[in-house]
Design an enzyme around this catalytic site. Structure first.
Site, PDB file in Angstrom:
ATOM      1  N   ASP A 100      -0.965  -6.874   7.065  1.00 52.19           N
ATOM      2  CA  ASP A 100      -2.040  -5.979   6.654  1.00 52.19           C
ATOM      3  C   ASP A 100      -3.107  -6.853   5.987  1.00 52.19           C
ATOM      4  O   ASP A 100      -2.926  -7.340   4.870  1.00 52.19           O
ATOM      5  CB  ASP A 100      -1.489  -4.928   5.688  1.00 52.19           C
ATOM      6  CG  ASP A 100      -2.531  -3.875   5.317  1.00 52.19           C
ATOM      7  OD1 ASP A 100      -3.736  -4.186   5.352  1.00 52.19           O
ATOM      8  OD2 ASP A 100      -2.131  -2.746   4.974  1.00 52.19           O
ATOM      9  N   TYR A 149       0.843  -1.190   0.000  1.00 53.23           N
ATOM     10  CA  TYR A 149       0.000   0.000   0.000  1.00 53.23           C
ATOM     11  C   TYR A 149       0.885   1.249   0.000  1.00 53.23           C
ATOM     12  O   TYR A 149       1.808   1.364   0.795  1.00 53.23           O
ATOM     13  CB  TYR A 149      -0.908  -0.010   1.234  1.00 53.23           C
ATOM     14  CG  TYR A 149      -1.741   1.239   1.340  1.00 53.23           C
ATOM     15  CD1 TYR A 149      -2.742   1.504   0.412  1.00 53.23           C
ATOM     16  CD2 TYR A 149      -1.514   2.169   2.332  1.00 53.23           C
ATOM     17  CE1 TYR A 149      -3.483   2.664   0.484  1.00 53.23           C
ATOM     18  CE2 TYR A 149      -2.261   3.336   2.422  1.00 53.23           C
ATOM     19  CZ  TYR A 149      -3.246   3.570   1.485  1.00 53.23           C
ATOM     20  OH  TYR A 149      -3.987   4.725   1.557  1.00 53.23           O
TER      21      TYR A 149
HETATM   22  C1  LIG Z   1      -6.350   2.063   2.692  1.00 55.49           C
HETATM   23  C2  LIG Z   1      -5.288   1.127   3.127  1.00 55.49           C
HETATM   24  C3  LIG Z   1      -4.430   1.456   4.187  1.00 55.49           C
HETATM   25  C4  LIG Z   1      -4.474   2.795   4.894  1.00 55.49           C
HETATM   26  O1  LIG Z   1      -5.651   2.980   5.602  1.00 55.49           O
HETATM   27  P1  LIG Z   1      -6.322   4.427   5.886  1.00 55.49           P
HETATM   28  O2  LIG Z   1      -7.570   4.069   6.608  1.00 55.49           O
HETATM   29  O3  LIG Z   1      -6.502   5.106   4.574  1.00 55.49           O
HETATM   30  O4  LIG Z   1      -5.345   5.179   6.746  1.00 55.49           O
HETATM   31  C5  LIG Z   1      -3.469   0.527   4.546  1.00 55.49           C
HETATM   32  N1  LIG Z   1      -3.357  -0.655   3.911  1.00 55.49           N
HETATM   33  C6  LIG Z   1      -4.167  -0.997   2.889  1.00 55.49           C
HETATM   34  C7  LIG Z   1      -3.989  -2.317   2.225  1.00 55.49           C
HETATM   35  C8  LIG Z   1      -5.158  -0.117   2.453  1.00 55.49           C
HETATM   36  O5  LIG Z   1      -5.943  -0.466   1.438  1.00 55.49           O
END
Ligand SMILES: *Cc1c(COP(=O)(O)O)cnc(C)c1O
Length: 380
Positions: free
Chosen positions: A178, A106
């Site tokens: 993540d 990301y």
């Molecule tokens: C959107 C996203 C983030 C960041 O999240 P926010 O809520 O925009 O701060 C991190 N990792 C992934 C895979 C994302 O899609």
């Protein structure tokens, strides 16, 4: 109420953590906006268990209960955004240490590394996480964390979570995953051995593109989970009562939404794969996808609602197709009920490694016939 930890996720997501309105008999948990909570007659105690809403608050506690259950964790720590949750993990490590990060990750992760944590004295190696010897070779004496993102953004590479844990654990290196794209519906990183699972709840968990949030979920209490709690309370990047309440409401339909996202994505991926104007579709659910076997091993019940497509032709052609689509809005973000498409390279900027003919698609839960017809007219 039966023991919720023994029930299915669909049931947990609806019923867990709802007792905050018990005194009134409210079936739907009320939103508690108060920032401060009254002390007891002894002058010292807090009979309601709350002091001040940055430290803890009823709707946040209710939400954390739901989110911990969804991933079979003991503790969930909620933040005001996904990036604030990632910051909590990186901040726990401190200056002087080294982190292994996926090369396809990301874009905000590259941003936080460059703007905040590299200047703070941490070092980072971006590696292809699907190539295990490369991951091992990237480890240094001061490596404290291997960060996993699978499926990765925007190329949908699949990292073998168990294999990374096997590399990290004997060396005393933490692992974080993540899990925003896969969601707990399709993938359970804690069960595969990672130390912390992270979500941007802005995406599928929120599900309606109307709230911003993040969460860290832990299998057990550890120094890392304690730090995350301290970082949340003391650092103060906490979600508002309204965002917690809204996310709790979204979670009630989470288990109903996810199979539709995945089935629509699988059908769109198959359609696009067969289209003469398409060079390649990146979707781990396709049998021909290079990551299909690993995805099948660690994802259950589907492969998620995200895919990317490489169109034949240049950037101008990709932009023209994105613009011609009518149901798919040309906008960033993902995970909402509405379908979105995005020319990723032009959002990521000049340092982006993303191919310029790549469109990233967040497949919504509209009727698949309508989505396919929209692509039919846009591709011509
Ligand atoms: C959107 C996203 C983030 C960041 O999240 P926010 O809520 O925009 O701060 C991190 N990792 C992934 C895979 C994302 O899609």
């Amino acid at each position: 109420m039966p023991d919720l930890s023994k029930l299915q996720p669909a049931t947990q997501a609806i019923h867990a953590g709802n007792s905050i309105g018990a005194a009134s008999g409210a079936v739907v948990p009320p939103m508690v906006l108060s920032t401060t909570f009254e002390r007891g007659h002894d002058g010292l105690s807090y009979p309601g268990g709350f002091v001040y809403s940055r430290y803890d608050a009823p709707n946040r506690q209710s939400l954390e209960t739901k989110l911990a259950l969804l991933e079979n964790g003991t503790e969930a720590v909620c933040f005001a955004s996904g990036m604030a949750a990632i910051a909590a993990v990186l901040h726990a490590l401190g200056p002087g240490c080294h982190v292994v990060v996926p090369d396809d990750v990301y874009f905000g992760v590259r941003g936080i590394v460059e703007k905040l944590y590299a200047p703070w004295g941490m070092t980072f190696s971006y590696v292809d996480m699907t190539d295990l010897p490369t991951v091992e070779a990237a480890i240094q004496k001061n490596t404290r964390l291997i960060w996993i993102e699978t499926p990765s953004n925007p190329e949908l590479k699949i990292t073998d979570i168990e294999a990374i844990v096997k590399i990290a654990q004997p060396r005393g290196i933490l692992t974080g995953c993540d899990n925003t794209w896969a969601t707990p519906y399709f993938q359970q990183p804690l069960a595969l051995g990672v130390d912390v699972s992270m979500h941007s709840t802005t995406k599928y968990l929120g599900g309606h593109s109307d709230l911003l949030g993040g969460v860290l979920i832990f299998r057990e209490q550890t120094p890392l989970s304690d730090f995350a709690r301290t970082y949340q309370k003391a650092g103060g990047a906490v979600p508002s009562a309204f965002d917690c309440w809204l996310l709790g409401r979204s979670l009630a339909t989470f288990a109903a939404r996810m199979p539709i996202h995945a089935s629509n994505a699988a059908q769109l991926a198959a359609y696009l794969s067969a289209h003469p104007r398409v060079e390649r579709v990146l979707y781990p659910g396709l049998v021909a996808d290079p990551y299909h076997q690993v995805a099948k091993k660690q994802m259950k019940g589907g492969f998620g609602g995200m895919l990317s497509v490489l169109l034949k032709g240049d950037q101008a052609n990709a932009l023209a197709v994105a613009t011609k689509l009518q149901l798919f809005k040309h906008a960033t973000s993902l995970g909402g009920v509405e379908s979105l498409i995005e020319h990723r390279k032009s959002v990521e900027g000049p340092t982006s490694l993303t191919p310029d003919n790549l469109l990233r698609i967040s497949v919504g839960i509209e009727a698949i016939e309508d989505l396919l017809a929209d692509f039919g007219q846009a591709l011509g």
